[in-house]
Enzyme design. Sequence first.
Site, PDB file in Angstrom:
ATOM      1  N   TYR A 129       0.860  -1.185   0.000  1.00 35.19           N
ATOM      2  CA  TYR A 129       0.000   0.000   0.000  1.00 35.19           C
ATOM      3  C   TYR A 129       0.893   1.232   0.000  1.00 35.19           C
ATOM      4  O   TYR A 129       0.843   2.056   0.899  1.00 35.19           O
ATOM      5  CB  TYR A 129      -0.904  -0.052   1.229  1.00 35.19           C
ATOM      6  N   CYS A 159      -5.633  12.376  -4.401  1.00 34.66           N
ATOM      7  CA  CYS A 159      -4.193  12.143  -4.284  1.00 34.66           C
ATOM      8  C   CYS A 159      -3.536  12.041  -5.657  1.00 34.66           C
ATOM      9  O   CYS A 159      -2.451  12.592  -5.873  1.00 34.66           O
ATOM     10  CB  CYS A 159      -3.928  10.879  -3.476  1.00 34.66           C
ATOM     11  N   GLY A 207       7.041  -0.374  10.223  1.00 30.32           N
ATOM     12  CA  GLY A 207       5.822  -0.329   9.430  1.00 30.32           C
ATOM     13  C   GLY A 207       5.696  -1.559   8.552  1.00 30.32           C
ATOM     14  O   GLY A 207       6.060  -1.537   7.384  1.00 30.32           O
ATOM     15  N   THR A 216       4.485  -3.485  13.428  1.00 31.08           N
ATOM     16  CA  THR A 216       3.290  -2.716  13.100  1.00 31.08           C
ATOM     17  C   THR A 216       2.483  -2.544  14.379  1.00 31.08           C
ATOM     18  O   THR A 216       2.686  -3.283  15.350  1.00 31.08           O
ATOM     19  CB  THR A 216       2.441  -3.419  12.031  1.00 31.08           C
TER      20      THR A 216
END
Length: 469
Positions: A186, A429, A239, A261
């Site tokens: 992502y 975006c 992350g 995470t």
Amino acid sequence: MRRHTADPSLSASDVPSPDLASPAPSCAASTPATAFGPRAGTLDRALRTRLLAQMNRLRGGGILLRDAWGEQRLGEAEGPLQVRIDVLDPGFYRAVAANGSVGAGEAWMDGLWRCDDLVALVRLLVHNRDLLDAMETGLARLGGWAMKAWHALRRNTRDGSRRNIAAHYDLGNDFFALFLSQDMMYSSAIWADDDAQDDAATDTAAVEAAALEAASFRKLDRICRKLDLKPGDRVIEIGTGWGGFALHAAQHYGCHVTTTTISREQHARAAERVAAAGLQDRVTLLLQDYRDLDGTYDKLVSIEMIEAIGAEFLPTYFDKLGRLLAPDGLALIQAITIEDHRYAQALKSVDFIKRYIFPGSFIPSIAAMLQAKAKATDLALIHLEDFGLSYARTLQAWRTRFMDALPAVRAQGYDERFIRMWQFYLAYCEGGFRERSIGVAHLLLAKPGHRGQAPMPELPRRAHARLQA
């Protein structure tokens, strides 16, 4: 898992087709687009007049606006960016007056207006940033203050970070799987000329899907090569996402990856994927805040996680990076960035993304990151690469796949307002990246003891030329 209750007043037909387009009316048409009925009054007309006067100063393109009061051409009819807006309810004008650009997004979510090319509209408004900023004045200042107060409650303390991350990433793993590449990354892929569409192909969706997979693999491999990963390297990732990088690095480069995470949904799916790949001996999964990490590692990677830490914690983040690395270690950060000269202003405002998509988030500038790095650590920047136009192409692919998957989205329990919110988010975006008001960059950082030059894999010379069209 959070679900969004459907609005009974809105039907599936209110959601535009996958390309956000509908048949364009004749420019000479004078028939009203819709009838507002008794809800429209003198205030609505006044707000409409004010907004149209502002938008009539558009340059580089124009808007054909249609509502129950008629049709107006705004801006330049000959510019490259031409869009049509149909205002279906006068509440659109009130929403824009009360909350500026965020109000326009809210009105889109509520089905109060349509647009035949939402990305082009965002590009046109960004191109005319002075007019976009003017939308935030007047009554919109009051709405802006209220949103700032709400945003201030979303500070990224340890507890706050968990709430903010859960608000987006815990929508559900199956939801994100509908439109992401198979590696579940992502974050921006890196596109090249050979990812271009095959105009002769009969299955365009398959061609685009393969292109997204190739671009995402290229990004992951480029990161690994910049870090000069090799068997035996101890890598820390801040992350995890759904484990895409950890799996790639462990499988293709033989290193050991410890990754953390604070999203329980992501942690659970990453654990499933690591087990399915048989890589439990090379990937260690943590459910832990980055501030609580310890140990010493050869390499560090953090892919589009920095946007979630909050501006006030930038020095804390870089201090942690420096402490986790060995004296000769390397770190790579992939970060969405904003123009240096707009960073301070952006910190003081709350846009649609902060309000509805990523609560507690911010977009750092290159200068802000380097300043925090210099203040908190001895890391040196040894390479910087911007590939913002690749993010535009990535978002375009996600948006197309999302719209193609609408039956599955609805089957998961998401309503039409949620669908429109995600349309607006992805288009918003993409337009920003195409106009370069935001970018994405790789920052390769080295500890003082690092010697030698990590490989810098080359892209084809015309890698991004096609994206500028």
